[in-house]
Design a protein around this motif. Structure first.
Motif, PDB file in Angstrom:
ATOM      1  N   ASP A 142       2.753   5.640  -4.107  1.00 25.72           N
ATOM      2  CA  ASP A 142       1.491   6.296  -3.760  1.00 25.72           C
ATOM      3  C   ASP A 142       0.314   5.503  -4.330  1.00 25.72           C
ATOM      4  O   ASP A 142      -0.764   5.488  -3.747  1.00 25.72           O
ATOM      5  CB  ASP A 142       1.463   7.716  -4.325  1.00 25.72           C
ATOM      6  CG  ASP A 142       2.608   8.564  -3.813  1.00 25.72           C
ATOM      7  OD1 ASP A 142       2.665   8.809  -2.597  1.00 25.72           O
ATOM      8  OD2 ASP A 142       3.461   8.970  -4.628  1.00 25.72           O
ATOM      9  N   THR A 143       0.548   4.875  -5.464  1.00 25.14           N
ATOM     10  CA  THR A 143      -0.467   4.051  -6.118  1.00 25.14           C
ATOM     11  C   THR A 143       0.183   2.750  -6.583  1.00 25.14           C
ATOM     12  O   THR A 143       1.267   2.780  -7.171  1.00 25.14           O
ATOM     13  CB  THR A 143      -1.082   4.772  -7.336  1.00 25.14           C
ATOM     14  OG1 THR A 143      -1.805   5.926  -6.885  1.00 25.14           O
ATOM     15  CG2 THR A 143      -2.033   3.858  -8.095  1.00 25.14           C
ATOM     16  N   ASP A 157      -1.472   4.268   3.388  1.00 22.03           N
ATOM     17  CA  ASP A 157      -2.293   5.206   2.623  1.00 22.03           C
ATOM     18  C   ASP A 157      -2.146   5.034   1.116  1.00 22.03           C
ATOM     19  O   ASP A 157      -2.623   5.861   0.344  1.00 22.03           O
ATOM     20  CB  ASP A 157      -1.951   6.643   3.001  1.00 22.03           C
ATOM     21  CG  ASP A 157      -0.499   6.998   2.689  1.00 22.03           C
ATOM     22  OD1 ASP A 157       0.320   6.073   2.510  1.00 22.03           O
ATOM     23  OD2 ASP A 157      -0.178   8.205   2.640  1.00 22.03           O
ATOM     24  N   ARG A 209      -2.814   3.895  -2.623  1.00 22.47           N
ATOM     25  CA  ARG A 209      -4.015   3.631  -3.413  1.00 22.47           C
ATOM     26  C   ARG A 209      -3.753   2.395  -4.268  1.00 22.47           C
ATOM     27  O   ARG A 209      -2.701   2.269  -4.897  1.00 22.47           O
ATOM     28  CB  ARG A 209      -4.326   4.844  -4.293  1.00 22.47           C
ATOM     29  CG  ARG A 209      -5.505   4.681  -5.225  1.00 22.47           C
ATOM     30  CD  ARG A 209      -5.841   5.998  -5.920  1.00 22.47           C
ATOM     31  NE  ARG A 209      -4.737   6.514  -6.720  1.00 22.47           N
ATOM     32  CZ  ARG A 209      -4.776   7.679  -7.377  1.00 22.47           C
ATOM     33  NH1 ARG A 209      -5.855   8.442  -7.315  1.00 22.47           N
ATOM     34  NH2 ARG A 209      -3.734   8.073  -8.084  1.00 22.47           N
ATOM     35  N   TRP A 210      -4.736   1.480  -4.326  1.00 20.86           N
ATOM     36  CA  TRP A 210      -4.580   0.233  -5.071  1.00 20.86           C
ATOM     37  C   TRP A 210      -5.550   0.232  -6.249  1.00 20.86           C
ATOM     38  O   TRP A 210      -6.749   0.513  -6.085  1.00 20.86           O
ATOM     39  CB  TRP A 210      -4.857  -0.974  -4.182  1.00 20.86           C
ATOM     40  CG  TRP A 210      -3.814  -1.180  -3.121  1.00 20.86           C
ATOM     41  CD1 TRP A 210      -3.698  -0.516  -1.933  1.00 20.86           C
ATOM     42  CD2 TRP A 210      -2.741  -2.126  -3.162  1.00 20.86           C
ATOM     43  NE1 TRP A 210      -2.617  -0.983  -1.226  1.00 20.86           N
ATOM     44  CE2 TRP A 210      -2.010  -1.975  -1.955  1.00 20.86           C
ATOM     45  CE3 TRP A 210      -2.326  -3.081  -4.080  1.00 20.86           C
ATOM     46  CZ2 TRP A 210      -0.887  -2.746  -1.654  1.00 20.86           C
ATOM     47  CZ3 TRP A 210      -1.214  -3.859  -3.790  1.00 20.86           C
ATOM     48  CH2 TRP A 210      -0.505  -3.686  -2.602  1.00 20.86           C
ATOM     49  N   LYS A 260      -8.584  -6.665   0.632  1.00 26.42           N
ATOM     50  CA  LYS A 260      -8.860  -5.249   0.465  1.00 26.42           C
ATOM     51  C   LYS A 260     -10.263  -4.965  -0.064  1.00 26.42           C
ATOM     52  O   LYS A 260     -10.688  -3.802  -0.103  1.00 26.42           O
ATOM     53  CB  LYS A 260      -7.819  -4.623  -0.472  1.00 26.42           C
ATOM     54  CG  LYS A 260      -6.405  -4.668   0.089  1.00 26.42           C
ATOM     55  CD  LYS A 260      -5.418  -3.959  -0.808  1.00 26.42           C
ATOM     56  CE  LYS A 260      -4.020  -3.996  -0.197  1.00 26.42           C
ATOM     57  NZ  LYS A 260      -3.978  -3.287   1.097  1.00 26.42           N
ATOM     58  N   HIS A 274     -13.475   3.183  -4.693  1.00 25.27           N
ATOM     59  CA  HIS A 274     -13.653   3.415  -3.258  1.00 25.27           C
ATOM     60  C   HIS A 274     -12.657   4.437  -2.725  1.00 25.27           C
ATOM     61  O   HIS A 274     -12.524   4.608  -1.516  1.00 25.27           O
ATOM     62  CB  HIS A 274     -13.502   2.102  -2.480  1.00 25.27           C
ATOM     63  CG  HIS A 274     -14.609   1.128  -2.720  1.00 25.27           C
ATOM     64  ND1 HIS A 274     -15.889   1.312  -2.232  1.00 25.27           N
ATOM     65  CD2 HIS A 274     -14.643  -0.036  -3.410  1.00 25.27           C
ATOM     66  CE1 HIS A 274     -16.658   0.300  -2.606  1.00 25.27           C
ATOM     67  NE2 HIS A 274     -15.937  -0.528  -3.316  1.00 25.27           N
ATOM     68  N   GLY A 275     -11.954   5.094  -3.613  1.00 23.64           N
ATOM     69  CA  GLY A 275     -10.962   6.064  -3.189  1.00 23.64           C
ATOM     70  C   GLY A 275      -9.608   5.426  -2.962  1.00 23.64           C
ATOM     71  O   GLY A 275      -8.635   5.738  -3.656  1.00 23.64           O
ATOM     72  N   ASP A 276      -9.534   4.514  -2.000  1.00 19.92           N
ATOM     73  CA  ASP A 276      -8.258   3.844  -1.711  1.00 19.92           C
ATOM     74  C   ASP A 276      -8.081   2.561  -2.511  1.00 19.92           C
ATOM     75  O   ASP A 276      -6.954   2.098  -2.703  1.00 19.92           O
ATOM     76  CB  ASP A 276      -8.156   3.532  -0.221  1.00 19.92           C
ATOM     77  CG  ASP A 276      -9.281   2.625   0.268  1.00 19.92           C
ATOM     78  OD1 ASP A 276     -10.395   2.697  -0.291  1.00 19.92           O
ATOM     79  OD2 ASP A 276      -9.050   1.852   1.215  1.00 19.92           O
ATOM     80  N   VAL A 277      -9.173   1.986  -2.988  1.00 19.69           N
ATOM     81  CA  VAL A 277      -9.124   0.756  -3.774  1.00 19.69           C
ATOM     82  C   VAL A 277     -10.072   0.904  -4.962  1.00 19.69           C
ATOM     83  O   VAL A 277     -11.247   1.228  -4.780  1.00 19.69           O
ATOM     84  CB  VAL A 277      -9.522  -0.483  -2.934  1.00 19.69           C
ATOM     85  CG1 VAL A 277      -9.458  -1.742  -3.791  1.00 19.69           C
ATOM     86  CG2 VAL A 277      -8.625  -0.628  -1.714  1.00 19.69           C
TER      87      VAL A 277
END
Length: 335
Positions: A84-85, A116, A118-119, A134, A168-171
């Protein structure tokens, strides 16, 4: 994330060769069930832990850390595909940093991650996220020491070397070493709430939130008066910061016209004389706040700001702290 407790949130820590040893252990330290005790809701009920942290490498073999010892992966790199992350700790002595080049196997492994996922990056781990594309067109940060290298390799990324982290939420990217702690606590606040993040911070004996950004830690060299350009004038200005100094005064000292001085100054420093002078005044004020007991109004006068209000405004813009907060944080121990 708090509503989805059917299974743990899976965190894959990808350790690359030369991984910074301190940063490698941070995700487990801050996401483990023991870090969340005694308030972890599943501690007495048998519910699954909130996070499941796995450490992997590119080839499932050991990697050499920055501390000179080898680190063994706890899981195969297939955990990246299920994560997930994904966390990328910083790396040293790597072509990824020096040349901005990612090996093909790293790109391939990153490609197995879920869309989806997260990084997160700590320190120079941002070079990996940038190399994967990214961060294109986005703001990001990394350790201020690597600012020039990062900008050279990744001009499409809007680098902000002053902040501790960017979300950024996802990165998410963070500055060097301890800023990884700030980032992970920020993630905990977003995932589980402030109470859980504060509990983990207390257990780790760290501040749950740090004011300011990494600009407060940057050291800048004193100009060389013998460099044959505007260096002598910059040195003169540093000795007269308590006096009113304008562009005309600087040009007069350099023996040039204002236009010529302005052009030369920018060529040599990469910034305008006004910007440099304001930063020099802030640096002087920081030094006085750290090393003396002078009242704030006298610090403001000695640095050339005139009033404590002006000093407060400039210091907050530069490092995100008021004069008194800065002094409390950085006041040197008495001899």
């Amino acid at each position: 994330m708090t509503a989805a407790l059917a299974r743990p949130h899976r965190v894959a820590v990808l350790a690359l060769d030369g991984v910074v040893a301190f940063e490698l252990g941070l995700p487990h330290r801050f996401f483990s069930a023991s870090a969340l005790d005694p308030g972890w809701p599943g501690r007495l009920t048998g519910a699954p832990p909130l996070y499941e942290v796995s450490m992997c490498t590119l080839d499932d073999g050991p990697v050499m850390t920055s501390a000179g010892y080898a680190a063994l992966p706890t899981h195969p790199n297939s955990v990246v595909a299920q994560a997930d992350t994904v966390v990328i700790p910083g790396i040293t002595n790597s072509a990824i940093v020096t040349r901005g080049e990612l090996p093909a196997d790293l790109v391939a492994l990153a490609g197995t991650a879920r869309p989806d996922a997260r990084w997160l990056s700590i320190c120079t781990g941002a070079f990996v996220l940038a190399g994967l594309g990214k961060l294109d067109g986005r703001e990001a940060t990394t350790h201020w020491v690597y600012e020039d290298l990062f900008r050279r390799h990744f001009p499409d990324v809007h680098l902000d070397p002053d902040v501790l982290y960017v979300d950024h939420g996802d990165v998410l990217t963070s500055a060097g070493n301890a800023a990884g702690i700030d980032l992970l606590l920020h993630v905990l606040r977003a995932d589980l709430g402030t109470e859980a993040a504060n509990r983990v911070a207390r257990g780790a004996v760290v501040a749950p939130w740090r004011a300011g950004g990494q600009a407060q830690f940057i050291e800048r060299p004193v100009p060389d008066a013998s460099d044959g350009g505007t260096g002598a004038t910059r040195s003169w200005a540093l000795e007269h910061l308590d006096e009113p100094i304008g562009l005309t005064d600087l040009a007069r000292h350099a023996g040039t016209s204002v236009r010529t001085f302005t052009r030369r100054f920018r060529e040599e420093t990469g910034e305008t004389a006004g910007t440099w002078l304001a930063r020099a005044r802030v640096d002087r004020a920081r030094h006085l706040l750290e090393t003396t007991d002078l009242p704030v109004d006298r610090v403001a006068a000695a640095a050339g700001f005139g009033t404590s209000a002006s000093l407060r405004q400039h210091l907050a813009a530069a490092v995100g702290l008021s004069p008194l907060a800065y002094r409390r944080t950085y006041r040197a121990e008495p001899a």
